[in-house]
Design a protein around this motif. Structure first.
Motif, mmCIF file in Angstrom:
data_model
loop_
_atom_site.group_PDB
_atom_site.id
_atom_site.type_symbol
_atom_site.label_atom_id
_atom_site.label_comp_id
_atom_site.label_asym_id
_atom_site.label_seq_id
_atom_site.Cartn_x
_atom_site.Cartn_y
_atom_site.Cartn_z
ATOM 1 N N VAL A 27 32.251 -17.841 -6.466
ATOM 2 C CA VAL A 27 32.558 -16.407 -6.385
ATOM 3 C C VAL A 27 34.042 -16.268 -6.637
ATOM 4 O O VAL A 27 34.863 -16.914 -5.977
ATOM 5 N N ASP A 28 34.365 -15.456 -7.617
ATOM 6 C CA ASP A 28 35.770 -15.296 -8.025
ATOM 7 C C ASP A 28 36.197 -13.854 -7.722
ATOM 8 O O ASP A 28 36.600 -13.550 -6.598
ATOM 9 N N SER A 29 36.052 -12.942 -8.663
ATOM 10 C CA SER A 29 36.383 -11.537 -8.368
ATOM 11 C C SER A 29 35.417 -10.958 -7.334
ATOM 12 O O SER A 29 35.770 -10.046 -6.592
ATOM 13 N N GLY A 30 34.191 -11.475 -7.330
ATOM 14 C CA GLY A 30 33.159 -10.947 -6.433
ATOM 15 C C GLY A 30 32.286 -9.890 -7.087
ATOM 16 O O GLY A 30 31.281 -9.463 -6.510
ATOM 17 N N LEU A 31 32.628 -9.473 -8.288
ATOM 18 C CA LEU A 31 31.907 -8.377 -8.942
ATOM 19 C C LEU A 31 30.471 -8.762 -9.283
ATOM 20 O O LEU A 31 29.553 -7.942 -9.166
ATOM 21 N N THR A 32 30.271 -10.020 -9.675
ATOM 22 C CA THR A 32 28.913 -10.487 -9.972
ATOM 23 C C THR A 32 28.053 -10.409 -8.716
ATOM 24 O O THR A 32 26.906 -9.960 -8.745
ATOM 25 N N THR A 33 28.627 -10.841 -7.600
ATOM 26 C CA THR A 33 27.884 -10.862 -6.337
ATOM 27 C C THR A 33 27.530 -9.452 -5.879
ATOM 28 O O THR A 33 26.400 -9.203 -5.430
ATOM 29 N N VAL A 34 28.473 -8.528 -5.992
ATOM 30 C CA VAL A 34 28.205 -7.141 -5.611
ATOM 31 C C VAL A 34 27.042 -6.589 -6.430
ATOM 32 O O VAL A 34 26.093 -6.003 -5.892
ATOM 33 N N PHE A 35 27.097 -6.827 -7.722
ATOM 34 C CA PHE A 35 26.045 -6.348 -8.627
ATOM 35 C C PHE A 35 24.691 -6.976 -8.264
ATOM 36 O O PHE A 35 23.674 -6.289 -8.144
ATOM 37 N N LEU A 36 24.711 -8.293 -8.075
ATOM 38 C CA LEU A 36 23.457 -9.010 -7.811
ATOM 39 C C LEU A 36 22.870 -8.629 -6.459
ATOM 40 O O LEU A 36 21.652 -8.471 -6.322
ATOM 41 N N ARG A 37 23.717 -8.470 -5.440
ATOM 42 C CA ARG A 37 23.214 -8.062 -4.128
ATOM 43 C C ARG A 37 22.498 -6.706 -4.220
ATOM 44 O O ARG A 37 21.409 -6.536 -3.672
ATOM 45 N N GLU A 38 23.112 -5.755 -4.897
ATOM 46 C CA GLU A 38 22.492 -4.435 -5.061
ATOM 47 C C GLU A 38 21.160 -4.563 -5.790
ATOM 48 O O GLU A 38 20.162 -3.932 -5.405
ATOM 49 N N HIS A 39 21.151 -5.366 -6.823
ATOM 50 C CA HIS A 39 19.943 -5.558 -7.629
ATOM 51 C C HIS A 39 18.814 -6.146 -6.778
ATOM 52 O O HIS A 39 17.659 -5.695 -6.848
ATOM 53 N N LEU A 40 19.140 -7.150 -5.971
ATOM 54 C CA LEU A 40 18.110 -7.828 -5.173
ATOM 55 C C LEU A 40 17.705 -6.994 -3.953
ATOM 56 O O LEU A 40 16.534 -7.007 -3.553
ATOM 57 N N LEU A 41 18.656 -6.268 -3.369
ATOM 58 C CA LEU A 41 18.323 -5.415 -2.220
ATOM 59 C C LEU A 41 17.296 -4.345 -2.605
ATOM 60 O O LEU A 41 16.464 -3.946 -1.791
ATOM 61 N N ALA A 42 17.334 -3.917 -3.857
ATOM 62 C CA ALA A 42 16.377 -2.914 -4.337
ATOM 63 C C ALA A 42 14.950 -3.463 -4.364
ATOM 64 O O ALA A 42 13.978 -2.703 -4.475
ATOM 65 N N LYS A 43 14.805 -4.788 -4.257
ATOM 66 C CA LYS A 43 13.470 -5.407 -4.235
ATOM 67 C C LYS A 43 12.941 -5.565 -2.799
ATOM 68 O O LYS A 43 11.924 -6.213 -2.578
#
Ligand code: PRP
Length: 174
Positions: free
Chosen positions: A101-117
């Motif tokens: 995890v670097d900027s964290g932007l990938t993680t923020v995006f992915l968490r939102e994507h997976l939380l929607a499931k």
């Protein structure tokens, strides 16, 4: 690239110790449950393979692949899913497995994507927590190593798709 252009920062033995520690912690925390590990391709493939073999709890595996527009060494923050998970995550205990995890932007995006499931729980396991360019606050539940800065390669991490197969983790000297 020759030896003078990279500096070893974590040996294969260092990594194996951290992977074992993380697997023990995860196995204890998820005791009595079945965890769904979501590997983030491509970088996490080696970490995920090593981690899952050290778990003492039932586990299922799936993968996502993300693309970010940017340069070889820095993402732009514009992210999209190119391969989504196939398992149904509704009501499941889901653990994202990332190499870095670097900027964290990938993680923020992915968490939102997976939380929607609608998973029952969603946690994050990362081998390398690199804070130099962190621009968002994100919960990292399981961390192998902390790094202040540097561009790292090896153990799944690449530079222009090269060096993923190195057994240790190196800082690229530019
Ligand atoms: C890396 C890493 C994370 C992301 C972290 O992937 O695996 O997914 O960058 O960066 P961020 O915290 O700044 O968003 P990369 O885009 O290099 O793709 P790869 O895993 O296929 O090498």
């Amino acid at each position: 690239m020759d030896q003078s252009e990279k500096r070893l920062i974590f040996t294969a033995e260092d990594i194996a110790r951290q992977v074992q520690r993380l697997a023990s912690q995860i196995s204890a925390d998820y005791h009595g449950k079945e965890v769904v590990l979501i590997g983030v391709l491509k970088g996490a493939f080696i970490f995920l393979a090593d981690l899952v073999r050290q778990l003492s709890i039932p586990a299922q595996l799936d993968f996502v692949r993300l693309a970010s527009y940017g340069t070889a060494t820095e993402s732009s923050g514009k992210i999209r899913i190119t391969t989504d998970v196939e398992l149904d995550l509704e009501g499941r205990d889901v653990l994202i497995v990332e190499d870095i995890v670097d900027s964290g932007l990938t993680t923020v995006f992915l968490r939102e994507h997976l939380l929607a499931k609608n998973p029952r729980s969603l946690r994050m396991c990362v081998l390398l927590d690199k804070r130099e360019r962190r621009s968002v606050s994100i919960p990292l539940d399981y961390v192998g190593f902390h790094l202040d800065k540097g561009f790292v390669i090896g153990y799944g991490l690449d530079c222009n798709e090269a060096h993923r197969q190195l057994p240790g983790i190196y800082e690229l000297i530019v």
